[in-house]
Design a protein around this motif. Structure first.
Motif, PDB file in Angstrom:
ATOM      1  N   LYS A 141      74.854  74.772  46.314  1.00  0.00           N
ATOM      2  CA  LYS A 141      74.004  75.849  46.784  1.00  0.00           C
ATOM      3  C   LYS A 141      73.244  76.412  45.591  1.00  0.00           C
ATOM      4  O   LYS A 141      73.809  76.561  44.511  1.00  0.00           O
ATOM      5  CB  LYS A 141      74.872  76.930  47.424  1.00  0.00           C
ATOM      6  CG  LYS A 141      74.128  78.122  47.926  1.00  0.00           C
ATOM      7  CD  LYS A 141      75.079  79.147  48.514  1.00  0.00           C
ATOM      8  CE  LYS A 141      74.311  80.382  48.912  1.00  0.00           C
ATOM      9  NZ  LYS A 141      75.197  81.449  49.344  1.00  0.00           N
ATOM     10  N   ILE A 142      71.972  76.726  45.791  1.00  0.00           N
ATOM     11  CA  ILE A 142      71.161  77.335  44.740  1.00  0.00           C
ATOM     12  C   ILE A 142      70.976  78.806  45.087  1.00  0.00           C
ATOM     13  O   ILE A 142      70.423  79.133  46.135  1.00  0.00           O
ATOM     14  CB  ILE A 142      69.802  76.628  44.596  1.00  0.00           C
ATOM     15  CG1 ILE A 142      70.013  75.175  44.189  1.00  0.00           C
ATOM     16  CG2 ILE A 142      68.919  77.350  43.589  1.00  0.00           C
ATOM     17  CD1 ILE A 142      68.751  74.364  44.114  1.00  0.00           C
ATOM     18  N   ASP A 143      71.465  79.705  44.200  1.00  0.00           N
ATOM     19  CA  ASP A 143      71.351  81.146  44.418  1.00  0.00           C
ATOM     20  C   ASP A 143      70.048  81.705  43.862  1.00  0.00           C
ATOM     21  O   ASP A 143      69.429  82.561  44.464  1.00  0.00           O
ATOM     22  CB  ASP A 143      72.505  81.885  43.751  1.00  0.00           C
ATOM     23  CG  ASP A 143      73.815  81.663  44.459  1.00  0.00           C
ATOM     24  OD1 ASP A 143      73.795  81.288  45.638  1.00  0.00           O
ATOM     25  OD2 ASP A 143      74.864  81.870  43.822  1.00  0.00           O
ATOM     26  N   TYR A 144      69.691  81.237  42.687  1.00  0.00           N
ATOM     27  CA  TYR A 144      68.468  81.714  42.059  1.00  0.00           C
ATOM     28  C   TYR A 144      67.884  80.633  41.162  1.00  0.00           C
ATOM     29  O   TYR A 144      68.532  79.651  40.828  1.00  0.00           O
ATOM     30  CB  TYR A 144      68.701  83.014  41.274  1.00  0.00           C
ATOM     31  CG  TYR A 144      69.686  82.902  40.132  1.00  0.00           C
ATOM     32  CD1 TYR A 144      69.266  82.529  38.859  1.00  0.00           C
ATOM     33  CD2 TYR A 144      71.030  83.204  40.306  1.00  0.00           C
ATOM     34  CE1 TYR A 144      70.163  82.443  37.807  1.00  0.00           C
ATOM     35  CE2 TYR A 144      71.934  83.122  39.271  1.00  0.00           C
ATOM     36  CZ  TYR A 144      71.488  82.749  38.025  1.00  0.00           C
ATOM     37  OH  TYR A 144      72.387  82.658  36.983  1.00  0.00           O
ATOM     38  N   ILE A 145      66.628  80.847  40.787  1.00  0.00           N
ATOM     39  CA  ILE A 145      65.903  79.915  39.916  1.00  0.00           C
ATOM     40  C   ILE A 145      65.417  80.701  38.712  1.00  0.00           C
ATOM     41  O   ILE A 145      64.900  81.819  38.857  1.00  0.00           O
ATOM     42  CB  ILE A 145      64.697  79.301  40.653  1.00  0.00           C
ATOM     43  CG1 ILE A 145      65.176  78.487  41.848  1.00  0.00           C
ATOM     44  CG2 ILE A 145      63.874  78.440  39.727  1.00  0.00           C
ATOM     45  CD1 ILE A 145      64.035  77.991  42.728  1.00  0.00           C
ATOM     46  N   LEU A 146      65.585  80.136  37.519  1.00  0.00           N
ATOM     47  CA  LEU A 146      65.023  80.724  36.312  1.00  0.00           C
ATOM     48  C   LEU A 146      63.729  79.992  35.991  1.00  0.00           C
ATOM     49  O   LEU A 146      63.695  78.756  35.987  1.00  0.00           O
ATOM     50  CB  LEU A 146      65.995  80.609  35.136  1.00  0.00           C
ATOM     51  CG  LEU A 146      67.307  81.366  35.268  1.00  0.00           C
ATOM     52  CD1 LEU A 146      68.194  81.074  34.069  1.00  0.00           C
ATOM     53  CD2 LEU A 146      67.074  82.841  35.424  1.00  0.00           C
ATOM     54  N   VAL A 147      62.673  80.747  35.727  1.00  0.00           N
ATOM     55  CA  VAL A 147      61.372  80.166  35.381  1.00  0.00           C
ATOM     56  C   VAL A 147      61.033  80.616  33.963  1.00  0.00           C
ATOM     57  O   VAL A 147      60.947  81.816  33.695  1.00  0.00           O
ATOM     58  CB  VAL A 147      60.273  80.621  36.366  1.00  0.00           C
ATOM     59  CG1 VAL A 147      58.932  80.043  35.977  1.00  0.00           C
ATOM     60  CG2 VAL A 147      60.632  80.216  37.787  1.00  0.00           C
ATOM     61  N   VAL A 148      60.848  79.658  33.060  1.00  0.00           N
ATOM     62  CA  VAL A 148      60.503  79.959  31.675  1.00  0.00           C
ATOM     63  C   VAL A 148      58.986  79.891  31.551  1.00  0.00           C
ATOM     64  O   VAL A 148      58.378  78.873  31.891  1.00  0.00           O
ATOM     65  CB  VAL A 148      61.168  78.986  30.693  1.00  0.00           C
ATOM     66  CG1 VAL A 148      60.819  79.339  29.265  1.00  0.00           C
ATOM     67  CG2 VAL A 148      62.680  78.971  30.886  1.00  0.00           C
ATOM     68  N   GLU A 149      58.413  80.973  31.054  1.00  0.00           N
ATOM     69  CA  GLU A 149      56.961  81.113  30.968  1.00  0.00           C
ATOM     70  C   GLU A 149      56.560  81.355  29.517  1.00  0.00           C
ATOM     71  O   GLU A 149      57.157  82.188  28.827  1.00  0.00           O
ATOM     72  CB  GLU A 149      56.550  82.293  31.844  1.00  0.00           C
ATOM     73  CG  GLU A 149      55.131  82.686  31.774  1.00  0.00           C
ATOM     74  CD  GLU A 149      54.855  83.929  32.622  1.00  0.00           C
ATOM     75  OE1 GLU A 149      53.687  84.296  32.732  1.00  0.00           O
ATOM     76  OE2 GLU A 149      55.803  84.558  33.145  1.00  0.00           O
ATOM     77  N   LYS A 150      55.561  80.631  29.033  1.00  0.00           N
ATOM     78  CA  LYS A 150      55.014  80.858  27.698  1.00  0.00           C
ATOM     79  C   LYS A 150      53.858  81.851  27.839  1.00  0.00           C
ATOM     80  O   LYS A 150      52.896  81.597  28.556  1.00  0.00           O
ATOM     81  CB  LYS A 150      54.515  79.548  27.101  1.00  0.00           C
ATOM     82  CG  LYS A 150      53.921  79.688  25.722  1.00  0.00           C
ATOM     83  CD  LYS A 150      53.460  78.342  25.215  1.00  0.00           C
ATOM     84  CE  LYS A 150      52.708  78.456  23.941  1.00  0.00           C
ATOM     85  NZ  LYS A 150      52.175  77.154  23.499  1.00  0.00           N
ATOM     86  N   LEU A 151      53.988  82.986  27.170  1.00  0.00           N
ATOM     87  CA  LEU A 151      52.982  84.036  27.279  1.00  0.00           C
ATOM     88  C   LEU A 151      51.779  83.721  26.420  1.00  0.00           C
ATOM     89  O   LEU A 151      51.897  83.141  25.336  1.00  0.00           O
ATOM     90  CB  LEU A 151      53.586  85.380  26.893  1.00  0.00           C
ATOM     91  CG  LEU A 151      54.781  85.840  27.724  1.00  0.00           C
ATOM     92  CD1 LEU A 151      55.345  87.132  27.149  1.00  0.00           C
ATOM     93  CD2 LEU A 151      54.391  86.014  29.169  1.00  0.00           C
ATOM     94  N   LYS A 152      50.614  84.141  26.873  1.00  0.00           N
ATOM     95  CA  LYS A 152      49.384  83.958  26.098  1.00  0.00           C
ATOM     96  C   LYS A 152      49.332  85.027  25.015  1.00  0.00           C
ATOM     97  O   LYS A 152      49.552  86.210  25.277  1.00  0.00           O
ATOM     98  CB  LYS A 152      48.169  84.067  27.001  1.00  0.00           C
ATOM     99  CG  LYS A 152      48.111  82.954  28.032  1.00  0.00           C
ATOM    100  CD  LYS A 152      46.892  83.083  28.897  1.00  0.00           C
ATOM    101  CE  LYS A 152      46.904  81.959  29.920  1.00  0.00           C
ATOM    102  NZ  LYS A 152      45.763  82.046  30.824  1.00  0.00           N
ATOM    103  N   VAL A 153      49.073  84.611  23.788  1.00  0.00           N
ATOM    104  CA  VAL A 153      48.977  85.531  22.651  1.00  0.00           C
ATOM    105  C   VAL A 153      47.563  86.043  22.551  1.00  0.00           C
ATOM    106  O   VAL A 153      46.613  85.284  22.586  1.00  0.00           O
ATOM    107  CB  VAL A 153      49.400  84.833  21.339  1.00  0.00           C
ATOM    108  CG1 VAL A 153      49.303  85.792  20.159  1.00  0.00           C
ATOM    109  CG2 VAL A 153      50.793  84.271  21.471  1.00  0.00           C
ATOM    110  N   LYS A 154      47.441  87.372  22.448  1.00  0.00           N
ATOM    111  CA  LYS A 154      46.090  87.979  22.380  1.00  0.00           C
ATOM    112  C   LYS A 154      45.733  88.343  20.983  1.00  0.00           C
ATOM    113  O   LYS A 154      46.470  88.640  20.152  1.00  0.00           O
ATOM    114  CB  LYS A 154      46.032  89.214  23.273  1.00  0.00           C
ATOM    115  CG  LYS A 154      46.238  88.868  24.715  1.00  0.00           C
ATOM    116  CD  LYS A 154      46.194  90.109  25.562  1.00  0.00           C
ATOM    117  CE  LYS A 154      46.452  89.743  27.016  1.00  0.00           C
ATOM    118  NZ  LYS A 154      46.457  90.875  27.880  1.00  0.00           N
TER     119      LYS A 154
END
Length: 62
Positions: free
Chosen positions: A49-62
């Motif tokens: 069973k899958i309870d949750y998903i982790l999503v890794v995001e690379k943020l844009k540097v300003k």
């Protein structure tokens, strides 16, 4: 580089819809999707069973 890890709580019937909505609204670049898989014991035998998903995001540097 900065990264953000987001948690999306899902169920088996809404997993695809929630993931699509989240990815379409992201500001940065998608790096990885990691499901949290837990064993589940049913009458017919073992399952997962899958309870949750982790999503890794690379943020844009300003």
């Amino acid at each position: 580089m900065k990264y953000r890890v987001n948690r999306i709580d899902v169920k088996s019937d809404n997993m695809q819809e929630k993931l699509e909505n989240f990815i379409n609204k992201m500001d940065g670049d998608l790096i990885s999707i990691i499901p949290n898989v837990k064993p589940a014991f049913l009458v017919i035998g073992g399952a997962a069973k899958i309870d949750y998903i982790l999503v890794v995001e690379k943020l844009k540097v300003k």
